[in-house]
Structure formats: C-alpha cells, structure tokens
Write an enzyme that holds these catalytic residues in place. Structure first.
Site, PDB file in Angstrom:
ATOM      1  N   ASP A  45       0.837  -1.204   0.000  1.00  0.00           N
ATOM      2  CA  ASP A  45       0.000   0.000   0.000  1.00  0.00           C
ATOM      3  C   ASP A  45       0.870   1.252   0.000  1.00  0.00           C
ATOM      4  O   ASP A  45       0.511   2.276  -0.569  1.00  0.00           O
ATOM      5  CB  ASP A  45      -0.907  -0.003   1.238  1.00  0.00           C
ATOM      6  N   HIS A  62      -6.190   5.025   6.676  1.00  0.00           N
ATOM      7  CA  HIS A  62      -5.351   6.063   6.073  1.00  0.00           C
ATOM      8  C   HIS A  62      -5.532   7.339   6.881  1.00  0.00           C
ATOM      9  O   HIS A  62      -6.620   7.613   7.375  1.00  0.00           O
ATOM     10  CB  HIS A  62      -5.743   6.274   4.604  1.00  0.00           C
ATOM     11  N   CYS A  85      -3.889   5.512  -2.480  1.00  0.00           N
ATOM     12  CA  CYS A  85      -4.556   4.561  -3.362  1.00  0.00           C
ATOM     13  C   CYS A  85      -4.678   5.236  -4.713  1.00  0.00           C
ATOM     14  O   CYS A  85      -5.211   6.323  -4.821  1.00  0.00           O
ATOM     15  CB  CYS A  85      -5.927   4.191  -2.815  1.00  0.00           C
ATOM     16  N   ASN A 124      -0.995   5.677   4.722  1.00  0.00           N
ATOM     17  CA  ASN A 124      -1.466   4.813   5.803  1.00  0.00           C
ATOM     18  C   ASN A 124      -0.971   5.419   7.114  1.00  0.00           C
ATOM     19  O   ASN A 124      -0.056   6.245   7.128  1.00  0.00           O
ATOM     20  CB  ASN A 124      -0.823   3.423   5.685  1.00  0.00           C
TER      21      ASN A 124
HETATM   22 ZN    ZN Z   1      -4.931   1.260   1.958  1.00  0.00          ZN
END
Ligand code: ZN
Length: 304
Positions: free
Chosen positions: A18, A211, A242, A251
């Site tokens: 991520d 996040h 994202c 995050n």
């Molecule tokens: Zn994420």
C-alpha cells in the site's frame, strides 16, 4: 474508570504494497527486499510484500513476483499479497505466497473504477479464487475497501459492508479487513461499526486498515482497540495512498502506531528504534519527507 485496552495488538506491515504502490519513485527489487528484511528485523511478523493486480493499473507492483522469490523466508513470518482475480492467485502460487488478500470495494463506483466490476461480480469471481488458493495451500483473507466511506459516493451504507461480509463468510473466509481507503472514518463510526459487526459476526477475525488523510488515523485505531479489535495494518514511514482514491494520503505510520501502543502499554512486538531507522531509509529511497509524526520529531530534534 480505566481504559479497556487489549493487552497486545498485531500489526501487519503494508508499506511494501500500500505504501510503495502510490510513490512516483520506482524502487529496485533489491531495495524492496531490503526494506522487507528491515521490517522483519524490527518485529513485523505479518507483511504485505506487494500485489498481483493489473500491471498496467499499478506498474510499481509489477515486480512482486521477483520480490517474493528473492526474499529469504523467515520462520514465523507471514508473507501476504493483495490479489483481485484468478490471474493474481496463479502468480501468488508460483511465488510461494503464504496468504492472499482478496480485496473488494463496498462502493459500486470505487469498484468499477478500481477493478471494472461491481462488488457483487467481484465477490462472484472470488469463489474460484478461494478454491484455487485452498487447492494450493494458500491461506485467504478478505478486505473490504471504502468500508467507512467512498471518495466518489460519500457515505457507504453499512448494509453494503454486511452483504460483502456475508459473501466472504459463504466462501468460508473469516479473516476480514475493514479498510478506510479514503481516510474518511472517524472514531465514533469505527467504534460503532466494530462493536456492531463483532456482535453480529463472532466468527470473524477483524483487521482495521486506516489512512491518515484527515488526521484521524491513530484516533481510529484507539477507537478500534477500545472496541476490542487487535489486528491493524500500518505502513513504514506513513507511506501510502490509493491510485483509485483521489487525495488519499498515507497509511498510518507503523512507527507512530507502535509509539502510541507503547505509551498505552499495549504490546506490539516491535522495536521502535529499529522502526525509526527503517523509516529514515524509506524516506531516503522515495526521496521525500513522508507523513510520519515520529520521523518529523526526530528531524526537529536534530536541528535544535
Ligand atoms: Zn490502503
């Protein structure tokens, strides 16, 4: 009255996936492997090393196969990847992955932009993915993104989340993540969702994925802990975003989460000093100052 907190929490390091997927700088396979090793040395026992999704859509994850093959596997560490379809499952199997995370969005619009399929169709397609994973000894987890709200649709009804939970349970997938992809969750909502859903689905092992887009990431973790949830995702140096959630920032930073947990006397199994070294290395490699409170404090201390 005392805070009713869990004795310990389990953090999955999602920085390699991520975190790095949204960076403009493409790291080499060797650098990715080195960061994963540092995270494990710092205490990570669950780590999301990358994803097997469309290479065109997420080019920074195109080398996940190679990363997986170059890693020196450690006993007791779970190496997980994010997948979206059967092609991803086949790549996972070839790369010797322990666990696959099947991700579906609770928001129709987000699902269509992200995967080009409705949530219902995605869930339908997951049946063969789960069967493939089980036939090849890979564990399966599910993740529901935009569970707390969507960048395109705004509020996402809890009913839509429930329907996906039930679809996962029908496939016997009981490890589920509620992901705040857009960073819109607030502590009251998190507490309410967690208490409600834990009561309704006692068989599920919940993970929360936040996040910090609006600065509520750690407050949301605290709300989750007060509701009794013990699994959390976090990314080294607070990397993240994202590609399909405009404006979504990092995050929650692993080092910030561990720092908060230590202050609250909640065990994590991480070594904060090693995490800070890792965080600095991440910032060097991506070439920017990331959203990590502890790394910012360190820099300030150095200049004083
Ligand atoms: Zn994420």
């Amino acid at each position: 009255m005392t805070l009713n907190l869990p004795r310990g929490i389990v953090i999955c390091e999602v920085g390699p996936r991520d975190g790095l997927q949204n960076e403009s700088v493409q790291l080499s396979v060797a650098d990715k492997v080195a960061l994963i090793d540092m995270a494990i040395a710092a205490g990570a026992r669950r780590i999301e090393i990358g994803s097997f999704v469309s290479v065109k859509a997420v080019p920074s994850m195109a080398d996940t196969d190679e990363v997986a093959l170059r890693l020196s596997r450690r006993e007791g560490v779970e190496y997980r990847v994010l997948v979206a379809n059967l092609a991803g499952l086949k790549r996972s199997e070839a790369a010797g992955i322990d666990k696959v995370k099947l991700t579906v969005s609770a928001s129709e619009t987000h699902a269509l932009k992200n995967l080009g399929r409705t949530p219902a169709k995605v869930m339908q397609d997951f049946a063969e993915c789960v069967a493939f994973a089980r036939a090849h000894n890979m564990a399966v987890a599910g993740a529901i993104s935009t569970a707390f709200g969507c960048p395109y649709e705004g509020q996402v009804a809890l009913e839509k989340v429930r329907s996906l939970i039930e679809s996962f349970l029908a496939l016997d997938v009981t490890e589920l993540s509620l992901s705040d992809t857009a960073g819109v969750a607030n502590p009251r909502q998190v507490y309410d969702y967690c208490t409600t859903l834990q009561a309704e689905y006692p068989a599920v092992q919940w993970t929360l994925h936040f996040h910090d887009t609006r600065g509520l990431g750690l407050a949301n973790v605290l709300a989750g802990m007060l509701a009794g949830v013990v699994h959390y995702d976090a990314a080294f140096a607070g990397l993240g975003g994202c590609p399909f959630a405009p404006g979504a920032t990092g995050n929650i930073a692993t080092e910030d989460l561990v720092h908060m947990a230590e202050a609250l006397q909640v065990e994590t199994g991480f070594d904060l000093t090693k995490l800070l070294v890792l965080g600095r290395r991440v910032q060097e490699l991506v070439g920017r100052i990331t959203d990590s409170a502890l790394l910012r404090v360190e820099r300030r201390d150095e200049t004083q």
